[in-house]
Scaffold this motif. Structure first.
Motif, PDB file in Angstrom:
ATOM      1  N   THR A   1       0.831  -1.205   0.000  1.00  0.00           N
ATOM      2  CA  THR A   1       0.000   0.000   0.000  1.00  0.00           C
ATOM      3  C   THR A   1       0.866   1.257   0.000  1.00  0.00           C
ATOM      4  O   THR A   1       2.085   1.192   0.215  1.00  0.00           O
TER       5      THR A   1
ATOM      6  N   GLU B   1      -5.911  -0.816  -2.895  1.00  0.00           N
ATOM      7  CA  GLU B   1      -6.943  -0.270  -2.006  1.00  0.00           C
ATOM      8  C   GLU B   1      -7.469   1.071  -2.502  1.00  0.00           C
ATOM      9  O   GLU B   1      -8.159   1.793  -1.780  1.00  0.00           O
ATOM     10  N   GLY B   2      -7.112   1.444  -3.724  1.00  0.00           N
ATOM     11  CA  GLY B   2      -7.576   2.706  -4.297  1.00  0.00           C
ATOM     12  C   GLY B   2      -6.616   3.861  -4.089  1.00  0.00           C
ATOM     13  O   GLY B   2      -6.891   4.991  -4.505  1.00  0.00           O
TER      14      GLY B   2
ATOM     15  N   LYS C   1      -9.947  -2.406  -8.858  1.00  0.00           N
ATOM     16  CA  LYS C   1     -10.923  -1.752  -7.991  1.00  0.00           C
ATOM     17  C   LYS C   1     -10.834  -2.366  -6.600  1.00  0.00           C
ATOM     18  O   LYS C   1     -10.382  -3.498  -6.436  1.00  0.00           O
ATOM     19  N   ALA C   2     -11.279  -1.631  -5.608  1.00  0.00           N
ATOM     20  CA  ALA C   2     -11.254  -2.136  -4.223  1.00  0.00           C
ATOM     21  C   ALA C   2     -12.008  -3.451  -4.147  1.00  0.00           C
ATOM     22  O   ALA C   2     -13.113  -3.586  -4.655  1.00  0.00           O
TER      23      ALA C   2
END
Length: 404
Positions: free
Chosen positions: A121, A148-149, A270-271
């Motif tokens: 992340t 996670e976007g 996408k999440a």
């Protein structure tokens, strides 16, 4: 007017920078499927580029990853890539961030190699930066998207970093950010790439209104752009110097140039989606004459052989073919001749040339890839034989068009 345009073009030759990457982060707000995009158009002194798979067990890292590398490199350095956790990273050199006299620099490729092996992340990357020994020996803008976007640029020098969150409407009100070779928080009016920045920003902003930006659109409309934002002239237009003169024009301040070695668009997820669905849309060699090929991170080591190290060379076969064609675009080597390109070899007023051939080839390639792409996205079980069949069909079409 024509004389003025040619004078400006000639003057621009004085300040050609080799390490002149152009990049952007496009958030899911502007894409048809909600997946973020991370684009890098790479300029460098090493024109032989290829893709390489790094297995976590072999390199003793947390994650395996697929990355763009210089063909002669022996490992430990990458220039853009995505890992199996959905973390993608790239960089552009910055020339207005350094504030010290440290001499041993250019460790960006090593930093990104380590980050791909250990980060999942944006938060992981920030901890990673904080833990690095000082001086970090970099002066760069690092673009990152995660599963996670998360989407952000990090402006980093030897001692500190600043985050610019592309999801923050105060920072990126239009849903994207463009970077070239200066940093927003660096010294004002220093750095490089301001004309390329304006070019890329204009093209992307016009398209952003539609909310329909795709990886193939970025390659075809930005990495293959020959628009000069300072002069307001597009070389594909009927009255441009490329169309009205000899066909030779100075190779200066275009996004694609003689020093371009590759372009990649890392399409995130996408999440909640499988991080392995990350795709690296890859162009090796010279984007105006080389087609984009989607590479699935989920496929691991099973990538098309023509983008990887070949059996008899460190280079990739498709990059070799693109460089052979490129030599016809830049045919003059004596004196200052290497600073000029024969644009009409790429494109003429009738729509002919290598760039037109590449666009037709690319359309056929993507049609062949679509069933495979859908299978990956829908989590269907992929047979190795199906993948190999697609790769073989694509390679045959590429050779038919590009082999000289």
């Amino acid at each position: 007017m024509k004389k003025f345009v040619l004078t400006v073009l000639l003057a621009a030759l004085v300040s050609v920078d080799i390490f002149a990457c152009t990049s952007a982060i496009i958030t899911g707000r502007l894409t048809p499927d909600g997946r973020p995009l991370l684009w890098k158009h790479r300029d460098t002194g090493e024109l032989n580029n290829r893709m390489e798979w790094f297995d976590s067990k072999e390199i003793n890292s947390l994650y395996s990853f697929l990355a763009l590398v210089n063909s002669p490199d022996k490992g430990g350095i990458i220039w853009a890539g995505s890992n199996e956790a959905g973390f993608s990273i790239m960089n552009t050199a910055s020339y207005n961030l350094k504030d010290d006299d440290v001499e041993e620099m250019d460790m960006e490729g090593v930093l990104m190699y380590k980050a791909l092996g250990s980060c999942r992340t944006l938060a992981d990357f920030e901890k990673f930066l904080d833990a690095l020994p000082r001086p970090m020996r970099v002066e760069a803008n690092f673009g990152i998207i995660d599963s996670e976007g998360g989407a952000a640029y990090y402006e980093v020098n030897n001692t500190k970093w600043v985050k610019l969150d592309v999801n923050d409407p105060r920072i990126a009100p239009h849903g994207y950010l463009v970077y070239t070779n200066f940093s927003y928080t660096g010294r004002a009016d220093e750095g490089m790439g301001y004309i390329r920045y304006e070019t890329a920003d204009r093209i992307i902003r016009e398209k952003s209104i539609e909310g329909n930006i795709t990886p193939s659109w970025i390659i075809d409309n930005v990495s293959r752009s020959f628009y000069n934002s300072l002069m307001g002239i597009d070389m594909v237009s009927e009255n441009s110097p490329a169309m009205t003169g000899s066909g030779f024009i100075p190779d200066s301040d275009f996004i694609s140039r003689n020093s371009t070695s590759a372009a990649v668009v890392m399409q995130g997820v996408k999440a909640g989606e499988n991080p392995g669905n990350t795709i690296i849309w890859t162009v090796l060699g010279y984007p105006p004459v080389s087609p984009v090929v989607p590479l699935f991170v989920k496929a691991g080591r099973n990538q098309p052989g023509f983008v990887m190290k070949s059996s008899n060379s460190e280079n990739s076969e498709i990059c070799n073919m693109a460089l052979d064609i490129k030599s016809e675009i830049f045919p003059i080597h004596r004196g200052s001749g290497q600073k000029y390109l024969n644009f009409r070899k790429l494109y003429d007023k009738y729509g002919n040339g290598y760039m037109s051939d590449t666009r037709k080839l690319e359309k056929e390639i993507l049609e062949l890839y679509f069933p495979l792409l859908s299978s990956y996205r829908e989590m269907k079980k992929i047979q190795v034989s199906d993948t190999e069949e697609t790769y073989t069909s694509v390679w045959e079409k590429i050779k038919e068009v590009m082999k000289r």
